[in-house]
Scaffold this active site. Sequence first.
Site, mmCIF file in Angstrom:
data_model
loop_
_atom_site.group_PDB
_atom_site.id
_atom_site.type_symbol
_atom_site.label_atom_id
_atom_site.label_comp_id
_atom_site.label_asym_id
_atom_site.label_seq_id
_atom_site.Cartn_x
_atom_site.Cartn_y
_atom_site.Cartn_z
ATOM 1 N N CYS A 166 74.472 -98.325 -86.095
ATOM 2 C CA CYS A 166 73.782 -97.111 -85.641
ATOM 3 C C CYS A 166 73.435 -96.210 -86.815
ATOM 4 C CB CYS A 166 74.622 -96.373 -84.607
ATOM 5 S SG CYS A 166 76.258 -95.937 -85.185
ATOM 6 N N GLU A 188 76.443 -90.741 -77.733
ATOM 7 C CA GLU A 188 76.312 -91.242 -79.112
ATOM 8 C C GLU A 188 75.264 -92.346 -79.102
ATOM 9 O OE1 GLU A 188 77.896 -90.080 -81.704
ATOM 10 O OE2 GLU A 188 79.435 -88.859 -80.763
HETATM 11 P P1 NAD Z 1 72.781 -100.270 -74.409
HETATM 12 O O1 NAD Z 1 72.293 -98.893 -74.210
HETATM 13 O O2 NAD Z 1 71.922 -101.392 -73.981
HETATM 14 O O3 NAD Z 1 74.190 -100.504 -73.684
HETATM 15 C C1 NAD Z 1 75.322 -99.719 -73.964
HETATM 16 C C2 NAD Z 1 76.316 -99.835 -72.817
HETATM 17 O O4 NAD Z 1 75.767 -99.212 -71.656
HETATM 18 C C3 NAD Z 1 76.660 -101.263 -72.402
HETATM 19 O O5 NAD Z 1 78.039 -101.327 -72.130
HETATM 20 C C4 NAD Z 1 75.860 -101.454 -71.130
HETATM 21 O O6 NAD Z 1 76.403 -102.399 -70.246
HETATM 22 C C5 NAD Z 1 75.935 -100.066 -70.534
HETATM 23 N N1 NAD Z 1 74.848 -99.762 -69.586
HETATM 24 C C6 NAD Z 1 73.604 -100.293 -69.543
HETATM 25 N N2 NAD Z 1 72.892 -99.707 -68.542
HETATM 26 C C7 NAD Z 1 73.705 -98.803 -67.942
HETATM 27 C C8 NAD Z 1 73.545 -97.900 -66.876
HETATM 28 N N3 NAD Z 1 72.393 -97.802 -66.204
HETATM 29 N N4 NAD Z 1 74.588 -97.100 -66.542
HETATM 30 C C9 NAD Z 1 75.754 -97.165 -67.226
HETATM 31 N N5 NAD Z 1 75.975 -98.022 -68.260
HETATM 32 C C10 NAD Z 1 74.952 -98.830 -68.620
HETATM 33 O O7 NAD Z 1 73.109 -100.371 -75.964
HETATM 34 P P2 NAD Z 1 73.615 -101.636 -76.789
HETATM 35 O O8 NAD Z 1 72.491 -102.569 -76.994
HETATM 36 O O9 NAD Z 1 74.877 -102.154 -76.194
HETATM 37 O O10 NAD Z 1 74.015 -100.948 -78.171
HETATM 38 C C11 NAD Z 1 73.111 -100.709 -79.204
HETATM 39 C C12 NAD Z 1 72.774 -99.242 -79.308
HETATM 40 O O11 NAD Z 1 73.960 -98.479 -79.478
HETATM 41 C C13 NAD Z 1 71.927 -98.936 -80.520
HETATM 42 O O12 NAD Z 1 70.924 -98.027 -80.160
HETATM 43 C C14 NAD Z 1 72.904 -98.303 -81.483
HETATM 44 O O13 NAD Z 1 72.318 -97.463 -82.444
HETATM 45 C C15 NAD Z 1 73.802 -97.555 -80.551
HETATM 46 N N6 NAD Z 1 75.079 -97.235 -81.174
HETATM 47 C C16 NAD Z 1 75.365 -95.924 -81.439
HETATM 48 C C17 NAD Z 1 76.557 -95.601 -82.071
HETATM 49 C C18 NAD Z 1 76.928 -94.162 -82.368
HETATM 50 O O14 NAD Z 1 78.090 -93.908 -82.604
HETATM 51 N N7 NAD Z 1 76.004 -93.228 -82.366
HETATM 52 C C19 NAD Z 1 77.452 -96.612 -82.420
HETATM 53 C C20 NAD Z 1 77.130 -97.914 -82.122
HETATM 54 C C21 NAD Z 1 75.935 -98.221 -81.492
#
Ligand code: NAD
Length: 498
Positions: free
Chosen positions: A274, A240
Amino acid sequence: MKKMAQAQATRFASIDPRTGEVVAYHQVDDEAAVAGAVERAQQAAEWWRGLGFTQRRRRLLSWCSALTRQVDELAELICAETGKPRDDARLECVLVIAHLDWAARHAEHVLRRRRVRSGVLMCHEASSVAYEPCGVIGVIGPWNYPAHTPMGSISYALAAGNAVVFKPSELTPGVGRALAENLAAVVPEQPILQVVTGFAETGAALCRAGVNKLAFTGSSATARKVMATCAETLTPVVIECGGTDALLVDADADLAAAADAAVWGAMANAGQTCVGVERVYVVDEVAASLTELIVTRTRRLRVGGEPTADLGPITRPDHVEVIRDHVADALACGGTALVGGVESVRAPFVEPVVLTGVPETSTAVTEETFGPTLTVHRVANLEDAVRQVNAGRHGLGAAVFSRRRGAEIAARLRCGMVAVNSVVSYAAVPSLPFGGVGDSGFGRIHGADGLREFSRSKAITHRRFRPVVEFLTFDRPAWAVWLLLRIVRVFYGSFIGR
Ligand code: NAD
């Protein structure tokens, strides 16, 4: 360098973005800690699965009541870790409760064994399908809706009979812990929801730890890394990601409602949604009127750290520069700022920005800005708008404002969800699936699809009687397949009667 130092430390702080103060310290869970949690979850999953639908439903509904009683505390913590205004956090809690309740009440109906038709060739078999739990689900979540977003996976995974190990964002670990502690108080027997905290390395450890499925919510860039890590162990994933959602406005639309939806959809939660609106496509005839309404409404918004502000700060400090870059790029490409501009970016806050005349190639249009910004695009007709929206890499949600053509335009948009004459409403309807296409991800949370996403189908055929001619044996007579083909030609060889 700073990030490495953080990652090597044994604990880290979650920070209130409004004040820069420490909210609490949390453990950086390493590979061994994550593996331990997954091992405990495997045992918990066996127990939870063994309880059956009725007992699980009873316990999840108790959890729902417990969360409802503690909405204010949970909302307070969400505010502290994200900086969002108080009512935004409360609204988020309401979504958590509505989805948990729906998942708990509908799991049995959606997943239990049901008969399906066997078809004319196999009418001697009784056929059925059921959806069984996968086992342990790993959930990796973002910070922008630190309770609602991961609970979109957690509630449905638990209701489907799985145990969950959840790694919240490093910006909002306290909300993750609070959810797990709240559930443990209601279901103390086994740790069906555990939380591991830390940075990317902790998330990667969860991907490698032998979970039966990994539900990731976050950016498309991280999703690629998560998929690559999960590929090492053939761990299936639900992805997602973000979007660049558009709101389309036709000439016959209720313009006041469209402007209200555009401004709320773009600016609520300081644009860190998002499925937030990033772009408006409006037909020429009403473009001037709609733009004026949008500008007037946007100018009224109050930004600040107080609980009653309309917009709080940008939660993720390094994201402020992305917003600044996108606004600067839009202006450098020939766009005009109707509200705000580059000077609106004053970390940790960003004042609302409304831009117009921004080319489709600007990063403000092609990439997720994830801030309180909106680009308004004039189009000759809705066909042009659909073409431009569908040309993007993302495809999460969309909104259409039209009195006559809403359903028709919704059907033509390449995305996972559309709200007609409202915005983001689908996220609050628990029976609807939620998820995107393209760079916005794949797989579905919420609704019946969300329950099945965290299940494995199990097909069973049960012989009812011996067929006149047995085909699936070496002992079949020589003419058996000839007869079978005759039957097939009669039933499938012509469209007549079908
Ligand atoms: P991010 O991708 O930076 O991090 C998301 C999660 O992934 C965090 O818990 C982070 O610690 C973890 N992570 C980071 N690197 C990793 C790796 N190499 N392996 C495993 N886990 C890892 O995103 P963010 O800044 O926390 O969130 C914002 C993003 O999320 C935006 O793009 C937003 O649109 C999206 N989002 C999508 C939805 C949806 O339902 N489609 C909902 C909310 C947010």
